[in-house]
Design an enzyme around this catalytic site. Structure first.
Site, PDB file in Angstrom:
ATOM      1  N   ILE A  96      -4.676  -0.218 -11.264  1.00  0.00           N
ATOM      2  CA  ILE A  96      -3.276  -0.494 -11.591  1.00  0.00           C
ATOM      3  C   ILE A  96      -3.180  -1.653 -12.576  1.00  0.00           C
ATOM      4  O   ILE A  96      -2.450  -1.587 -13.570  1.00  0.00           O
ATOM      5  CB  ILE A  96      -2.468  -0.788 -10.313  1.00  0.00           C
ATOM      6  CG1 ILE A  96      -2.464   0.446  -9.402  1.00  0.00           C
ATOM      7  CG2 ILE A  96      -1.035  -1.193 -10.668  1.00  0.00           C
ATOM      8  CD1 ILE A  96      -1.857   0.212  -8.031  1.00  0.00           C
ATOM      9  N   ASP A 102      -9.805 -11.652 -12.315  1.00  0.00           N
ATOM     10  CA  ASP A 102     -10.370 -10.843 -11.238  1.00  0.00           C
ATOM     11  C   ASP A 102     -11.846 -11.192 -11.101  1.00  0.00           C
ATOM     12  O   ASP A 102     -12.671 -10.763 -11.913  1.00  0.00           O
ATOM     13  CB  ASP A 102     -10.207  -9.350 -11.543  1.00  0.00           C
ATOM     14  CG  ASP A 102     -10.594  -8.472 -10.357  1.00  0.00           C
ATOM     15  OD1 ASP A 102     -11.398  -8.914  -9.515  1.00  0.00           O
ATOM     16  OD2 ASP A 102     -10.089  -7.338 -10.265  1.00  0.00           O
ATOM     17  N   ASP A 154       8.540  -4.855  -5.781  1.00  0.00           N
ATOM     18  CA  ASP A 154       8.709  -3.523  -5.199  1.00  0.00           C
ATOM     19  C   ASP A 154       8.315  -3.544  -3.735  1.00  0.00           C
ATOM     20  O   ASP A 154       8.324  -2.508  -3.073  1.00  0.00           O
ATOM     21  CB  ASP A 154       7.853  -2.503  -5.964  1.00  0.00           C
ATOM     22  CG  ASP A 154       8.089  -1.073  -5.502  1.00  0.00           C
ATOM     23  OD1 ASP A 154       9.266  -0.702  -5.331  1.00  0.00           O
ATOM     24  OD2 ASP A 154       7.108  -0.334  -5.307  1.00  0.00           O
ATOM     25  N   GLU A 210       9.559  -4.628   5.585  1.00  0.00           N
ATOM     26  CA  GLU A 210      10.276  -3.566   4.886  1.00  0.00           C
ATOM     27  C   GLU A 210      10.915  -2.607   5.886  1.00  0.00           C
ATOM     28  O   GLU A 210      10.219  -2.077   6.751  1.00  0.00           O
ATOM     29  CB  GLU A 210       9.311  -2.800   3.971  1.00  0.00           C
ATOM     30  CG  GLU A 210       8.703  -3.659   2.875  1.00  0.00           C
ATOM     31  CD  GLU A 210       7.722  -2.893   1.993  1.00  0.00           C
ATOM     32  OE1 GLU A 210       7.496  -1.685   2.254  1.00  0.00           O
ATOM     33  OE2 GLU A 210       7.187  -3.493   1.044  1.00  0.00           O
ATOM     34  N   HIS A 233       9.938  -0.180  -2.435  1.00  0.00           N
ATOM     35  CA  HIS A 233       8.551   0.294  -2.386  1.00  0.00           C
ATOM     36  C   HIS A 233       8.441   1.693  -3.010  1.00  0.00           C
ATOM     37  O   HIS A 233       7.878   2.615  -2.419  1.00  0.00           O
ATOM     38  CB  HIS A 233       8.037   0.304  -0.947  1.00  0.00           C
ATOM     39  CG  HIS A 233       6.547   0.069  -0.868  1.00  0.00           C
ATOM     40  ND1 HIS A 233       5.949  -0.664   0.131  1.00  0.00           N
ATOM     41  CD2 HIS A 233       5.529   0.479  -1.669  1.00  0.00           C
ATOM     42  CE1 HIS A 233       4.646  -0.698  -0.047  1.00  0.00           C
ATOM     43  NE2 HIS A 233       4.359  -0.009  -1.126  1.00  0.00           N
ATOM     44  N   GLY A 255       7.168   2.244  -6.207  1.00  0.00           N
ATOM     45  CA  GLY A 255       6.254   2.248  -7.339  1.00  0.00           C
ATOM     46  C   GLY A 255       5.449   3.524  -7.480  1.00  0.00           C
ATOM     47  O   GLY A 255       5.243   4.022  -8.588  1.00  0.00           O
ATOM     48  N   ALA A 256       4.981   4.066  -6.368  1.00  0.00           N
ATOM     49  CA  ALA A 256       4.169   5.281  -6.401  1.00  0.00           C
ATOM     50  C   ALA A 256       4.995   6.532  -6.155  1.00  0.00           C
ATOM     51  O   ALA A 256       4.445   7.627  -6.043  1.00  0.00           O
ATOM     52  CB  ALA A 256       3.058   5.196  -5.355  1.00  0.00           C
TER      53      ALA A 256
END
Length: 320
Positions: free
Chosen positions: A156, A175, A262, A267, A286, A288-289
């Site tokens: 991502i 990273d 998101d 939640e 939530h 995003g996907a």
């Protein structure tokens, strides 16, 4: 007949494509018909006996639940993040676990960019204002030339970097586990080895790391204090990465220009949460996907992952 439990609410939208794959191997399907995320007790009730595999969404699978699902030997995550599954307990019990890697990274990356535009140009606030009969303007910022710091260089994070580069931004990836230098070279993307330095220099910070004990509140009082007052925070990963109380103080105290997420630590969040009262904070549910393409890929891949695991793994040995 041995059963498979499927918990994601959107999975049924693609049942015609994937249910035959399950049925032809002799499994009975149990669906989540509640229209919501299952509780631990509900999962135990549905999968306590006779269920060999679970396709799981964001529903909780702690060790106590896995122990009570006595015949489960395979778990397939409908998505990427597996922080709702006790992976150590699964390994101890001999339960195989796989995620749907490569199924939703494009959709989540596009959502991150969408959130960035929305907060940078005050789009939701402006639209709501116009619909209420006002004709006011809020000054935004251009993204061209801005440094976007990607915390996490997985699938991502890389997709966000590529899109940001196409917008004329300057992507920088932090990273410590990134080993693919060829990706950075191919796309002309810089790498930063120190998170604090990245936070200090970036105009936008976008989070793309999993939630673990080590990443909990990765963005908190100290790290928010390193960021520019003009900076924007984007979080499409997990709500627990951000200390929401500290974020509220940063936004109301002028230490941060805006934030768009998101995800949230709980939640859905309490409607009275102070962050939700701020125009400089955006929260989507939530999603995003949640695109046609990603959901179709997740349904297909998670089904194949589960069936492959069930064909590879022996029946679970009961201890009592």
């Amino acid at each position: 007949m041995t059963k498979i439990l499927i918990t994601p609410k959107s999975f049924a939208n693609y049942k015609e494509a994937v249910y035959p794959l399950i049925l032809e191997q002799g499994y009975e399907i149990i669906e989540n018909t509640t229209g919501r995320t299952l509780t631990e007790a509900e999962i135990v009730e549905l999968a306590g006996e006779g269920v060999a595999g679970i396709i799981i969404g964001v529903d909780p699978l702690p060790g106590s639940v896995l122990e009570q699902c006595r015949d489960v030997r395979a778990i397939s995550k409908y998505g990427m993040g597996m922080d709702n599954i006790d992976l150590d307990k699964a390994k101890e019990l001999g339960i195989g676990v796989r995620n749907a890697a490569g199924s939703n990274h494009i959709s989540v990356a596009e959502h991150a960019i969408g959130l960035l535009f929305a907060i940078a140009r005050h789009i939701p606030h402006n639209v709501a204002s116009v619909k209420q009969g006002h004709w006011e303007r809020a000054m935004g910022i251009e993204l061209t030339g801005k440094i976007i710091g990607l915390v996490g260089g997985g699938q991502i994070g890389r997709e966000v970097a590529i899109r940001a580069k196409g917008l004329g931004m300057q992507p920088v990836i932090y990273d410590p586990f990134l080993r693919d230098e060829s990706f950075l070279e191919a796309h002309g993307i810089r790498r930063e080895h120190d998170l604090d330095r990245l936070l200090e220099q970036a105009d936008v910070i976008s989070l793309h790391v999993p939630y673990t004990p080590e990443t909990k509140h990765l963005i908190g009082e100290r790290t928010l204090g390193l960021m520019k007052p003009s900076a924007i925070l984007i979080n499409t990963s997990r709500g627990e990465l951000v200390d929401e109380d500290a974020l509220y103080r940063a936004l109301t105290g002028g230490a941060l220009a805006g934030a768009a997420q998101d995800v949230f630590s709980v939640e859905p969040p309490d409607g009275g949460h102070p962050l939700l009262q701020l125009d400089r904070f955006l929260l989507t549910s939530h999603t995003g996907a949640f695109t046609r393409e990603a959901v179709a890929r997740m349904a297909t891949l998670s089904t194949h992952n589960l069936l492959d695991l069930l064909n590879e793994l022996p029946a679970r040995t009961r201890t009592s």
